[in-house]
Design an enzyme around this catalytic site. Structure first.
Site, PDB file in Angstrom:
ATOM      1  N   ARG A   1     -12.044 -16.576  40.417  1.00 42.09           N
ATOM      2  CA  ARG A   1     -10.618 -16.896  40.406  1.00 42.09           C
ATOM      3  C   ARG A   1     -10.377 -17.932  41.495  1.00 42.09           C
ATOM      4  O   ARG A   1     -10.777 -17.736  42.634  1.00 42.09           O
ATOM      5  CB  ARG A   1      -9.791 -15.630  40.639  1.00 42.09           C
ATOM      6  CG  ARG A   1      -9.855 -14.652  39.472  1.00 42.09           C
ATOM      7  CD  ARG A   1      -9.020 -13.408  39.722  1.00 42.09           C
ATOM      8  NE  ARG A   1      -8.909 -12.579  38.517  1.00 42.09           N
ATOM      9  CZ  ARG A   1      -9.788 -11.651  38.153  1.00 42.09           C
ATOM     10  NH1 ARG A   1     -10.848 -11.416  38.929  1.00 42.09           N
ATOM     11  NH2 ARG A   1      -9.615 -10.964  37.052  1.00 42.09           N
TER      12      ARG A   1
ATOM     13  N   ARG B   1     -23.059 -20.106  24.435  1.00 41.07           N
ATOM     14  CA  ARG B   1     -24.145 -20.524  23.535  1.00 41.07           C
ATOM     15  C   ARG B   1     -23.589 -21.244  22.311  1.00 41.07           C
ATOM     16  O   ARG B   1     -24.106 -22.295  21.890  1.00 41.07           O
ATOM     17  CB  ARG B   1     -24.951 -19.298  23.127  1.00 41.07           C
ATOM     18  CG  ARG B   1     -26.034 -19.511  22.084  1.00 41.07           C
ATOM     19  CD  ARG B   1     -26.708 -18.174  21.811  1.00 41.07           C
ATOM     20  NE  ARG B   1     -27.749 -18.245  20.804  1.00 41.07           N
ATOM     21  CZ  ARG B   1     -27.556 -18.054  19.502  1.00 41.07           C
ATOM     22  NH1 ARG B   1     -26.329 -17.786  19.056  1.00 41.07           N
ATOM     23  NH2 ARG B   1     -28.571 -18.113  18.646  1.00 41.07           N
TER      24      ARG B   1
ATOM     25  N   ASP C   1      -5.352 -14.602  30.664  1.00 38.78           N
ATOM     26  CA  ASP C   1      -4.062 -15.207  30.996  1.00 38.78           C
ATOM     27  C   ASP C   1      -4.148 -16.229  32.127  1.00 38.78           C
ATOM     28  O   ASP C   1      -3.609 -17.329  32.033  1.00 38.78           O
ATOM     29  CB  ASP C   1      -3.057 -14.113  31.394  1.00 38.78           C
ATOM     30  CG  ASP C   1      -2.428 -13.449  30.178  1.00 38.78           C
ATOM     31  OD1 ASP C   1      -2.654 -13.940  29.069  1.00 38.78           O
ATOM     32  OD2 ASP C   1      -1.717 -12.447  30.357  1.00 38.78           O
TER      33      ASP C   1
ATOM     34  N   ARG D   1      -5.071  -2.621  33.154  1.00 38.11           N
ATOM     35  CA  ARG D   1      -4.046  -2.743  34.192  1.00 38.11           C
ATOM     36  C   ARG D   1      -2.651  -2.844  33.595  1.00 38.11           C
ATOM     37  O   ARG D   1      -1.704  -2.252  34.094  1.00 38.11           O
ATOM     38  CB  ARG D   1      -4.349  -3.981  35.058  1.00 38.11           C
ATOM     39  CG  ARG D   1      -3.437  -4.163  36.261  1.00 38.11           C
ATOM     40  CD  ARG D   1      -3.835  -5.407  37.034  1.00 38.11           C
ATOM     41  NE  ARG D   1      -3.823  -6.585  36.185  1.00 38.11           N
ATOM     42  CZ  ARG D   1      -4.446  -7.717  36.466  1.00 38.11           C
ATOM     43  NH1 ARG D   1      -5.173  -7.813  37.548  1.00 38.11           N
ATOM     44  NH2 ARG D   1      -4.378  -8.748  35.653  1.00 38.11           N
TER      45      ARG D   1
ATOM     46  N   MET E   1     -10.231   1.153  32.147  1.00 38.55           N
ATOM     47  CA  MET E   1      -9.584  -0.097  32.520  1.00 38.55           C
ATOM     48  C   MET E   1      -8.409  -0.398  31.596  1.00 38.55           C
ATOM     49  O   MET E   1      -8.377   0.034  30.447  1.00 38.55           O
ATOM     50  CB  MET E   1     -10.588  -1.244  32.515  1.00 38.55           C
ATOM     51  CG  MET E   1     -11.420  -1.295  33.793  1.00 38.55           C
ATOM     52  SD  MET E   1     -12.486  -2.741  33.863  1.00 38.55           S
ATOM     53  CE  MET E   1     -12.750  -2.843  35.643  1.00 38.55           C
TER      54      MET E   1
ATOM     55  N   GLY F   1     -11.998 -12.456  35.150  1.00 39.19           N
ATOM     56  CA  GLY F   1     -12.928 -11.339  34.994  1.00 39.19           C
ATOM     57  C   GLY F   1     -13.946 -11.604  33.901  1.00 39.19           C
ATOM     58  O   GLY F   1     -13.609 -12.151  32.853  1.00 39.19           O
TER      59      GLY F   1
ATOM     60  N   ASP G   1      -5.428  -7.965  25.452  1.00 42.08           N
ATOM     61  CA  ASP G   1      -3.974  -8.127  25.550  1.00 42.08           C
ATOM     62  C   ASP G   1      -3.498  -9.558  25.315  1.00 42.08           C
ATOM     63  O   ASP G   1      -2.344  -9.878  25.597  1.00 42.08           O
ATOM     64  CB  ASP G   1      -3.486  -7.647  26.919  1.00 42.08           C
ATOM     65  CG  ASP G   1      -4.132  -8.411  28.071  1.00 42.08           C
ATOM     66  OD1 ASP G   1      -5.120  -9.136  27.845  1.00 42.08           O
ATOM     67  OD2 ASP G   1      -3.647  -8.279  29.209  1.00 42.08           O
TER      68      ASP G   1
ATOM     69  N   ALA H   1      -9.416  13.175  22.823  1.00 40.75           N
ATOM     70  CA  ALA H   1      -8.669  13.500  24.043  1.00 40.75           C
ATOM     71  C   ALA H   1      -7.435  14.329  23.712  1.00 40.75           C
ATOM     72  O   ALA H   1      -6.775  14.099  22.692  1.00 40.75           O
ATOM     73  CB  ALA H   1      -8.259  12.220  24.776  1.00 40.75           C
TER      74      ALA H   1
ATOM     75  N   ASN I   1     -10.340  25.670  25.897  1.00 41.40           N
ATOM     76  CA  ASN I   1     -10.748  26.017  27.264  1.00 41.40           C
ATOM     77  C   ASN I   1     -11.095  24.805  28.115  1.00 41.40           C
ATOM     78  O   ASN I   1     -11.322  24.922  29.314  1.00 41.40           O
ATOM     79  CB  ASN I   1     -11.958  26.960  27.207  1.00 41.40           C
ATOM     80  CG  ASN I   1     -11.620  28.275  26.540  1.00 41.40           C
ATOM     81  OD1 ASN I   1     -10.581  28.859  26.822  1.00 41.40           O
ATOM     82  ND2 ASN I   1     -12.481  28.735  25.643  1.00 41.40           N
ATOM     83  N   SER I   2     -11.185  23.643  27.481  1.00 40.12           N
ATOM     84  CA  SER I   2     -11.473  22.415  28.219  1.00 40.12           C
ATOM     85  C   SER I   2     -10.668  21.278  27.590  1.00 40.12           C
ATOM     86  O   SER I   2     -10.337  21.337  26.403  1.00 40.12           O
ATOM     87  CB  SER I   2     -12.962  22.083  28.175  1.00 40.12           C
ATOM     88  OG  SER I   2     -13.376  21.817  26.847  1.00 40.12           O
TER      89      SER I   2
ATOM     90  N   THR J   1     -11.655 -11.263  27.469  1.00 37.62           N
ATOM     91  CA  THR J   1     -11.152 -10.222  28.365  1.00 37.62           C
ATOM     92  C   THR J   1     -11.291  -8.881  27.679  1.00 37.62           C
ATOM     93  O   THR J   1     -10.992  -8.761  26.479  1.00 37.62           O
ATOM     94  CB  THR J   1      -9.677 -10.458  28.748  1.00 37.62           C
ATOM     95  OG1 THR J   1      -9.162  -9.284  29.394  1.00 37.62           O
ATOM     96  CG2 THR J   1      -8.811 -10.773  27.541  1.00 37.62           C
ATOM     97  N   ILE J   2     -11.717  -7.865  28.412  1.00 37.75           N
ATOM     98  CA  ILE J   2     -11.903  -6.549  27.795  1.00 37.75           C
ATOM     99  C   ILE J   2     -10.572  -5.860  27.495  1.00 37.75           C
ATOM    100  O   ILE J   2     -10.537  -4.908  26.720  1.00 37.75           O
ATOM    101  CB  ILE J   2     -12.776  -5.630  28.672  1.00 37.75           C
ATOM    102  CG1 ILE J   2     -12.062  -5.254  29.970  1.00 37.75           C
ATOM    103  CG2 ILE J   2     -14.131  -6.258  28.944  1.00 37.75           C
ATOM    104  CD1 ILE J   2     -12.742  -4.133  30.742  1.00 37.75           C
ATOM    105  N   ASP J   3      -9.473  -6.346  28.075  1.00 33.77           N
ATOM    106  CA  ASP J   3      -8.176  -5.667  27.910  1.00 33.77           C
ATOM    107  C   ASP J   3      -7.557  -5.844  26.525  1.00 33.77           C
ATOM    108  O   ASP J   3      -6.669  -5.075  26.139  1.00 33.77           O
ATOM    109  CB  ASP J   3      -7.177  -6.164  28.960  1.00 33.77           C
ATOM    110  CG  ASP J   3      -7.499  -5.659  30.354  1.00 33.77           C
ATOM    111  OD1 ASP J   3      -8.266  -4.684  30.454  1.00 33.77           O
ATOM    112  OD2 ASP J   3      -7.002  -6.236  31.333  1.00 33.77           O
TER     113      ASP J   3
END
Length: 328
Positions: free
Chosen positions: A77, A26, A108, A177, A175, A16, A135, A192, A220-221, A131-133
């Site tokens: 991939r 670069r 990975d 996973r 995202m 990804g 991990d 949140a 209320n929200s 990787t944005i995860d």
């Protein structure tokens, strides 16, 4: 710099895409040039290595890319690289082009392929975590994570505006996973009411209890941030079960999806990618092999790829408690 045998190295991006990959490319190209090494770019990851889609790169070939999202080398991939025949073709391309070493930018899957290739054919290899995860073990943050996190935060802030205006509950999927780093941190940053991540055991009863407490406090929200890998269910399942419990609630769903992968990389990601790209080249010159370049406590470190694959960054338990307290 210690004596080394490397004359030509190649860089590829695989798996990804992540914001900051171009900044890493670069850095690899220009660091190689600074130390008198020839540098080649491999297009479309390991597929490109198998097909010989290899281009010589110099300082000017990476001009004006540090601010670009995605990867100029493209990413893919490769199923063929998983086979012995595919990896043999890749090695033949390395021999034909005189490539002594590889810099593999990805996660990975990328590192697993690089490790096997190194063990089979001895091509000196260093991984760069992209990787944005966030991990990958062996680095405090991965390339792309900070940008994705800020993208998610900005989107959730906008969702909150409409949630407040209409007294709605929003289930927002981000995202992640197998990892809840984006969900946890963006959830705290946006206030949140609840955050659901795969690293902890959640239940609908606990979620309903959160809604009940919020109602008693006059809320209320509400925003519930959910990692895509949440084991309790996806945002559609969670929304449906919540609607059954609270039929009068106005519930909406937002799936942020691949918007988190795109966009111009943040300052933090550009600097991180530059440091890791530089570190990968200098690491190869120092004779390091089958390792991943990472940053820990703001210092360049090298972790065996096998260790980086087997272990994973862990969620900060203090952040879990903070998220609970600050949602009051």
């Amino acid at each position: 710099m210690a004596e080394h045998h490397i004359k030509k190295l190649a860089v590829l991006t695989s798996g990804g895409d992540a914001p900051g990959m171009n900044a890493a490319i670069r850095a690899v190209v220009r660091t190689s040039n600074y130390f008198g090494l020839e540098c080649y770019g491999i297009r479309e990851g390991f597929n490109g290595l198998i097909a010989g889609n290899i281009t010589k790169m110099g300082p000017r070939s990476v001009s004006n890319i540090i601010n670009l999202g995605g990867t100029i080398l493209k990413s893919a991939r490769s199923e063929e690289f998983r086979t012995e025949e595919g990896r043999k073709k890749a090695f033949e391309q390395c021999k034909e082009n005189g490539i002594d070493a590889l810099v593999c930018i990805g996660g990975d899957g990328t590192f697993t392929g690089a490790k096997i290739f190194n063990e089979e054919y001895g091509i000196q290899t260093i991984g760069v975590p992209g990787t944005i995860d966030n991990d990958i073990f062996g680095t405090d943050t991965t390339i792309g994570y900070d940008t994705a996190l800020n993208t998610a935060m900005d989107a959730i802030d906008k969702i909150r505006d409409t949630a407040t205006s209409h007294n709605r509950i929003f289930f927002v999927e981000v995202m992640g996973r197998d990892a809840g780093f984006i969900a946890l941190n963006s959830g705290i940053a946006t206030g949140a009411v609840d955050i659901l991540i795969p690293e902890q055991k959640d239940s609908m009863e606990e979620l309903f209890d959160t809604f009940d407490k919020a109602a008693k406090r006059g809320k209320n929200s509400s925003i519930v941030v959910v990692a895509e890998g949440e084991k309790l269910g996806n945002v559609y399942d969670l929304s449906e079960q919540t609607k059954k419990k609270y039929p009068n609630y106005d519930i909406r769903i937002a799936v942020l999806g691949h918007i988190q992968r795109g966009g111009s990389p943040s300052c933090a990601d550009r600097v991180l990618a530059s440091r890791l790209g530089y570190g990968a080249v200098t690491g190869l010159m120092e004779g390091r092999n089958n390792v991943m370049a990472g940053m820990r406590s703001n210092k360049l470190v090298f972790t065996p790829i096998e260790e980086a694959i087997k272990k994973h960054n862990t969620i900060n338990k203090d952040l879990l408690k903070i998220s609970e307290i600050l949602a009051l």
